[in-house]
Structures are given as C-alpha cells and as structure tokens.
Design an enzyme around this catalytic site. Structure first.
Site, PDB file in Angstrom:
ATOM      1  N   GLU A   1       9.476   1.616  10.960  1.00 43.52           N
ATOM      2  CA  GLU A   1      10.568   2.551  10.676  1.00 43.52           C
ATOM      3  C   GLU A   1       9.934   3.932  10.698  1.00 43.52           C
ATOM      4  OE1 GLU A   1      13.568   1.607  10.369  1.00 43.52           O
ATOM      5  OE2 GLU A   1      13.463  -0.495   9.770  1.00 43.52           O
TER       6      GLU A   1
ATOM      7  N   GLU B   1      10.250  16.715  14.097  1.00 45.30           N
ATOM      8  CA  GLU B   1      10.682  16.399  12.740  1.00 45.30           C
ATOM      9  C   GLU B   1       9.943  17.321  11.761  1.00 45.30           C
ATOM     10  OE1 GLU B   1       9.403  12.650  10.966  1.00 45.30           O
ATOM     11  OE2 GLU B   1      11.472  12.423  10.264  1.00 45.30           O
TER      12      GLU B   1
ATOM     13  N   LYS C   1       0.846  -1.190   0.000  1.00 43.86           N
ATOM     14  CA  LYS C   1       0.000   0.000   0.000  1.00 43.86           C
ATOM     15  C   LYS C   1       0.882   1.241   0.000  1.00 43.86           C
ATOM     16  CE  LYS C   1      -1.764   3.037   2.562  1.00 43.86           C
ATOM     17  NZ  LYS C   1      -1.832   4.186   1.636  1.00 43.86           N
TER      18      LYS C   1
ATOM     19  N   CYS D   1      13.967  10.414   6.216  1.00 38.82           N
ATOM     20  CA  CYS D   1      13.757  10.105   7.636  1.00 38.82           C
ATOM     21  C   CYS D   1      15.039  10.301   8.431  1.00 38.82           C
ATOM     22  CB  CYS D   1      13.231   8.698   7.776  1.00 38.82           C
ATOM     23  SG  CYS D   1      14.203   7.523   6.846  1.00 38.82           S
TER      24      CYS D   1
ATOM     25  N   GLY E   1       6.837   5.316   8.154  1.00 37.22           N
ATOM     26  CA  GLY E   1       6.021   6.523   8.129  1.00 37.22           C
ATOM     27  C   GLY E   1       6.189   7.297   9.414  1.00 37.22           C
TER      28      GLY E   1
ATOM     29  N   THR F   1       5.807   8.753  13.193  1.00 33.49           N
ATOM     30  CA  THR F   1       5.793   8.083  14.499  1.00 33.49           C
ATOM     31  C   THR F   1       4.366   7.958  15.043  1.00 33.49           C
ATOM     32  OG1 THR F   1       8.061   8.710  15.011  1.00 33.49           O
ATOM     33  CG2 THR F   1       6.646   8.254  16.884  1.00 33.49           C
TER      34      THR F   1
ATOM     35  N   GLY G   1       2.734   5.154  13.331  1.00 30.23           N
ATOM     36  CA  GLY G   1       3.323   3.905  13.836  1.00 30.23           C
ATOM     37  C   GLY G   1       2.652   3.464  15.132  1.00 30.23           C
TER      38      GLY G   1
HETATM   39  P1  NAD Z   1       2.335   8.676   7.279  1.00 29.02           P
HETATM   40  O1  NAD Z   1       2.557   7.957   8.556  1.00 29.02           O
HETATM   41  O2  NAD Z   1       1.291   9.701   7.238  1.00 29.02           O
HETATM   42  O3  NAD Z   1       1.986   7.656   6.098  1.00 29.02           O
HETATM   43  C1  NAD Z   1       2.763   6.531   5.805  1.00 29.02           C
HETATM   44  C2  NAD Z   1       1.874   5.472   5.199  1.00 29.02           C
HETATM   45  O4  NAD Z   1       0.945   5.014   6.176  1.00 29.02           O
HETATM   46  C3  NAD Z   1       1.049   5.937   4.013  1.00 29.02           C
HETATM   47  O5  NAD Z   1       0.951   4.893   3.065  1.00 29.02           O
HETATM   48  C4  NAD Z   1      -0.289   6.222   4.659  1.00 29.02           C
HETATM   49  O6  NAD Z   1      -1.354   6.142   3.737  1.00 29.02           O
HETATM   50  C5  NAD Z   1      -0.368   5.114   5.674  1.00 29.02           C
HETATM   51  N1  NAD Z   1      -1.255   5.371   6.813  1.00 29.02           N
HETATM   52  C6  NAD Z   1      -1.643   6.568   7.318  1.00 29.02           C
HETATM   53  N2  NAD Z   1      -2.466   6.379   8.368  1.00 29.02           N
HETATM   54  C7  NAD Z   1      -2.594   5.045   8.542  1.00 29.02           C
HETATM   55  C8  NAD Z   1      -3.307   4.223   9.472  1.00 29.02           C
HETATM   56  N3  NAD Z   1      -4.028   4.742  10.448  1.00 29.02           N
HETATM   57  N4  NAD Z   1      -3.200   2.890   9.357  1.00 29.02           N
HETATM   58  C9  NAD Z   1      -2.432   2.347   8.394  1.00 29.02           C
HETATM   59  N5  NAD Z   1      -1.759   3.054   7.483  1.00 29.02           N
HETATM   60  C10 NAD Z   1      -1.820   4.393   7.559  1.00 29.02           C
HETATM   61  O7  NAD Z   1       3.767   9.229   6.901  1.00 29.02           O
HETATM   62  P2  NAD Z   1       4.138  10.095   5.641  1.00 29.02           P
HETATM   63  O8  NAD Z   1       3.699  11.486   5.952  1.00 29.02           O
HETATM   64  O9  NAD Z   1       3.694   9.446   4.393  1.00 29.02           O
HETATM   65  O10 NAD Z   1       5.723   9.959   5.664  1.00 29.02           O
HETATM   66  C11 NAD Z   1       6.549  10.793   6.359  1.00 29.02           C
HETATM   67  C12 NAD Z   1       7.077  10.127   7.624  1.00 29.02           C
HETATM   68  O11 NAD Z   1       7.738   8.906   7.347  1.00 29.02           O
HETATM   69  C13 NAD Z   1       8.081  10.978   8.331  1.00 29.02           C
HETATM   70  O12 NAD Z   1       7.728  11.088   9.677  1.00 29.02           O
HETATM   71  C14 NAD Z   1       9.385  10.222   8.194  1.00 29.02           C
HETATM   72  O13 NAD Z   1      10.311  10.428   9.192  1.00 29.02           O
HETATM   73  C15 NAD Z   1       8.934   8.827   8.124  1.00 29.02           C
HETATM   74  N6  NAD Z   1       9.939   8.008   7.451  1.00 29.02           N
HETATM   75  C16 NAD Z   1      10.674   7.116   8.172  1.00 29.02           C
HETATM   76  C17 NAD Z   1      11.624   6.332   7.570  1.00 29.02           C
HETATM   77  C18 NAD Z   1      12.422   5.318   8.337  1.00 29.02           C
HETATM   78  O14 NAD Z   1      13.024   4.456   7.729  1.00 29.02           O
HETATM   79  N7  NAD Z   1      12.443   5.369   9.643  1.00 29.02           N
HETATM   80  C19 NAD Z   1      11.818   6.419   6.200  1.00 29.02           C
HETATM   81  C20 NAD Z   1      11.055   7.336   5.476  1.00 29.02           C
HETATM   82  C21 NAD Z   1      10.102   8.105   6.117  1.00 29.02           C
END
Ligand code: NAD
Length: 486
Positions: free
Chosen positions: A253, A387, A178, A287, A231, A233, A236
């Site tokens: 992550e 962040e 997804k 990230c 995604g 925190t 997560g």
């Molecule tokens: P996000 O958490 O909003 O979304 C990430 C994914 O999760 C998307 O596909 C989104 O549709 C999905 N999602 C959103 N809500 C959900 C829920 N309730 N249940 C299941 N899935 C859900 O993050 P983003 O804004 O897309 O990405 C940015 C973040 O990702 C930043 O905080 C960044 O630090 C982090 N990031 C971390 C790493 C790592 O390896 N640690 C790498 C890249 C990005």
C-alpha cells in the site's frame, strides 16, 4: 503516563527484551521537540529470534486453537482497544503529533473495529468442493501462509498495523510487527494488550528499529512467508526487489496524489468542506489525501475563495488539546520536506492563496505548518505530481468532463479519488473512468473495515480490509481423493 515510557523493549515470543546489541533509539514528540521515550533498536539477531518465536507459535499453540477461538481473541483485543482508547490515543498523539481528537475518536476505535470485523471472519474462511471429471472428491483448503511481517509507516501507526495484523491472525498466521522508527509506541502498546487478553506467546511480536536494517532483515529472511507493507512507493519497490530472492508474497500500500474533482453542478458547500478535510485531515499525512483539487473553470475562483477562507481559520494547535483539528507534522525531516515543496511550488509559478509558512503555536517549539493552498497549478508542476504528504493543496482547473478525467488520471499514482456532482449519471460515469482503488462520490476520506482499500498503478497492489484482504493471508491447497472402487 510518561513514567511508563522510560525504556521500551522488543516483544519477542511473549517476553520483553532489550535489543541484542543493546542499541536504543529516541522517540520525539513533534509538537514539543522533546524526547518522550527510548525504544530498543533491534538488529538481525533480534529479527532471527522473532522469526523463531513466530514460527514456533505458528506450528504450536496457534495452530492448535480452533478458528473460533482465534476469532474470540481478536474480538477481545478489539474490546481492550475500545476500553483503552484514551490511553492509546494519547500515545499516538505523543509520537505522531496528530490531534488527540483524531487519535481517540477515529484511529483507535477504527483499529478496534478492524480487529472485531476480522474476529467475525476467523471461522468463515473456508474452501470449496469442486466438480471435477472422473470419480474424485476434490476440495480446497484455505491455509495460512506462516509468519507474516507487517511493516508500517508513521502516519497511522496503530490503524495500519491493525489492517494487517487482524486479517493475518484471523487466517491463522503469526505476525512480526515493525513500526516506523518515529512512531513505535502504539505498536508496543498493542503487543502488550495482545498478551493481556491471552494471545499465546509468539503470535504477535513487535520489533522496533530502522527500516534500513530491521525492515530489510525481515524482507530478506527465509523464515518469513509474507510482507504486508504500507509506506513510500520507493520503499515498496525496494521491498519487492528484496523479497524476490525468497519469493515472498507481498502486498504493497503505497503513496498517492489523489484528485478531488469538483464539477460546477455540485453541492458547493459540501464540496468546500470535502476539499478542506480531504487535504487537511491528518495534517495531509494521509496516503489518500485529496492533494490535487480539480475544479471546473466556471466556478473555480468562487470555490477556491471559500476553501481558502476555511483553511485560514484552521490554525495549527497543541495536539493534546481536544479542540485542535490541525496538529504537528510528524517529524523534523517531514516538516522540512513539506516546506521545501512549498518553496518549489512558489518557484515554479504556483500562487499561494492560504498559508505557505511554518506556524508557531505560541511555544516556539514543534513542527507546525499553516494549511497551504496553491492556485494556478498546472499538471506539470512538481507540487501537482509528487506526493508531499503534508497540508498542501494544489488547485488545477478543468474545462469539461473529459478534461477533468484526463487530468485526474494524469498521475503515476492511483490510490483514491473523489467526484462532486449532483448529476447521478455523471457521478457513476466519472467514478468508472477514474484510475483509483477507491472513488468517493460527494464525500471524502471515509473508510470501513468491511470496504477494501488499496491502490491502482504505483500506489501498490493487493487490497486491505474487507473480504478481499483474506486472500492475501491464505494459500489454496487442492486435495484430490480417489473414490473409484475396484
Ligand atoms: P517509508 O517507506 O519510509 O517507511 C515505511 C516503513 O518501512 C517504516 O516502518 C520504515 O522503517 C520501513 N522501511 C524503510 N525502508 C525499508 C526497507 N528498505 N526495507 C524494509 N522496510 C523499510 O514511509 P513513511 O515515510 O514511513 O510513510 C509515508 C509513506 O507511506 C507515504 O508515501 C504514504 O503515501 C505512504 N502511505 C500509504 C498508505 C496506503 O495505504 N497506500 C497509507 C499510509 C501511508
């Protein structure tokens, strides 16, 4: 290319389908603000269908292939990605806004390497024989978990999908991918390539749609064994809560606020380059971005002046231009969020020494922000703690080694860190003291499919890449065979 983007469907069980409810979502090019595609917006019924298809593939054709045959398919997928780097890279830039240089020269080749790295592991995932008491032959099998849901963000849409799909498939699982709503195009391209190189239907499914509905449905679905998530925190934490009901295995992550620690005895020219690329590569939507620059007080002014000089030369440009090194912020929402943080930084007393504004590349369109550097930041300020996920650097000074370590670790996050010094003993000492899943010494932002990556503290748990990732896609079965002869 644009004509092929018309209306993108879901990939479920080897077939391209519209969402069962018929809903679609628009994909916007953040550099032009134009809608460049529509994709299906899946609902729960589509998630059910994807889980069914992935389960059937897991129990059927995928389980009948030998580990070496699985590896061969992964290798072919990597090959195909290398061959298609230009086309897939253009798609990545189209929906994400990152420079085409990054997409074609870094992201796609790194994803291809990841598939080929795990192709090599497929037939090397093996158990052990155990010297137990008594007269038994006792051994372990490392078995796949079942259906894995890979939920990925918008900053490295293809690469972070590869980090999950490659080890999952190498270990014999099947996958539902997804992608983030903003960046679904390369996930769909990857699904198509997997079909072309011969993966059995249902081994890799791609379901596009909002996280709040599709993502959550995956997290709650009893037919899914594991969630591999990258995604935010806060997302997560929601996933962890949601997965508790069905006791799924999860790896997370998450975000970061990584310190880039520069001592006065460092090779300062190299450190200036590292500080600049550490935060401005990928528009800071990385990230592990080195978003906190910690500099020893005695060199701070001179050092920061050089970083600022470099930043001022980094003008944002058209992401499709091969010479561009700073692209568009990935979405309007993120663009506005980053600008709010810049305002907050000013309001709390930070001093802007470079950038600090939205930028126009001459088109009057697109979500561009100047590379921005704050001086005079204290650890309590919002821009030092939260962040931002954009091209914004917070500079904090320190007096000595102890203070450098304390300030570096003064964060709820622990994804990555770097230390710059010519003193080898100091480098190793500080590397051990830093609370981070990755520590770079005299470099920044280097990755390899063989080197594990993941977070300490609220940056998550579990490791992607390397041999360590394999343990998150297998479960251990112990088999006891009685050898007593009556
Ligand atoms: P996000 O958490 O909003 O979304 C990430 C994914 O999760 C998307 O596909 C989104 O549709 C999905 N999602 C959103 N809500 C959900 C829920 N309730 N249940 C299941 N899935 C859900 O993050 P983003 O804004 O897309 O990405 C940015 C973040 O990702 C930043 O905080 C960044 O630090 C982090 N990031 C971390 C790493 C790592 O390896 N640690 C790498 C890249 C990005």
């Amino acid at each position: 290319m644009e004509t092929t983007l018309a209306a993108q469907k879901l990939l479920i069980g080897g077939e391209w389908r519209d969402a069962s409810g018929g809903a679609t979502m628009d994909v916007v090019n953040p550099a032009t603000e134009e809608v460049v595609a529509t994709v299906a917006s899946a609902g729960r019924a589509d998630v059910d269908a994807a889980v069914d298809a992935a389960r059937r593939a897991f129990e059927g054709p995928w389980s009948r292939l030998s580990a070496r045959e699985r590896g061969r398919l992964l290798w072919k997928l990597g090959e195909r990605l290398f061959e298609q780097a230009d086309r897939v890279g253009r798609l990545e830039t189209l929906h994400n806004g990152k420079p085409i240089f990054e997409s074609t020269q870094v992201d796609v080749p790194a994803a291809a390497e990841c598939f080929q790295y795990y192709a090599g592991w497929a037939d090397k995932v093996q158990g052990e024989t155990i010297p137990v008491k008594g007269n038994s032959f006792t051994y372990t099998l490392l078995e796949p978990l079942g259906v894995v849901a890979a939920i990925v963000p918008w900053n490295f849409p293809l690469l972070l999908a590869a980090w999950k799909i490659a080890p999952a498939l190498a270990c014999g699982n099947t996958v539902i991918l997804k992608p983030a709503s903003q960046t679904p195009l390369t996930a769909l391209a990857l699904g198509a390539m997997a079909m072309e190189v011969g993966f059995p239907p249902g081994v890799l499914n791609v379901v596009t749609g909002p996280g709040s509905s599709v993502g959550q449905a995956l997290v709650e679905h009893p037919g899914i064994a594991k969630i591999a998530f990258t995604g935010d925190t806060s997302t997560g934490k929601a996933i962890m809560r949601g997965a508790a009901e069905t006791l799924k295995t999860i790896t997370l992550e998450l975000g970061g606020k990584s310190p880039n620690v520069v001592f006065a005895d460092a090779d300062l020219d190299a450190a200036v380059r590292g500080a600049t690329t550490g935060i401005f590569y990928g528009k800071g939507e990385v990230c592990a971005a080195g978003s906190r620059l910690l500099v020893e007080r005695s060199i701070k002014d001179e050092f920061l002046a050089k970083v600022a000089e470099r930043a001022k030369k980094m003008r944002p440009g058209d992401p499709m231009d091969p010479k561009t090194r700073l692209g568009a912020i990935a979405s309007k929402g993120q663009f506005e969020r980053v600008l709010r943080y810049i305002e907050k930084g000013r309001a709390e007393g930070g001093v802007v020494v470079a950038g600090g504004r939205a930028a126009d590349i001459g088109t009057g369109k697109g979500f561009f922000i100047e590379p921005t550097i704050f001086d005079g930041v204290t650890p309590e300020m919002t821009i030092a703690r939260e962040e931002i996920f954009g091209p914004v650097l917070a500079t904090i000074e320190f007096a000595d080694e102890d203070e450098a370590i304390a300030r570096a670790n003064q964060s709820g996050y622990g994804l990555a860190a770097a230390v710059w010094t010519r003193d080898i003993k100091k480098a190793h000492y500080v590397a051990r003291k830093l609370q981070a899943g990755t520590v770079w010494v005299n470099t920044y932002n280097v990755y390899d499919a063989a080197a594990p990556f993941g977070g300490y503290k609220q940056s998550g748990f579990g490791r992607e890449l390397g041999a360590h990732a394999l343990e998150h896609y297998t479960q251990v079965k112990t088999v006891w065979v009685d050898l007593n002869r009556s």
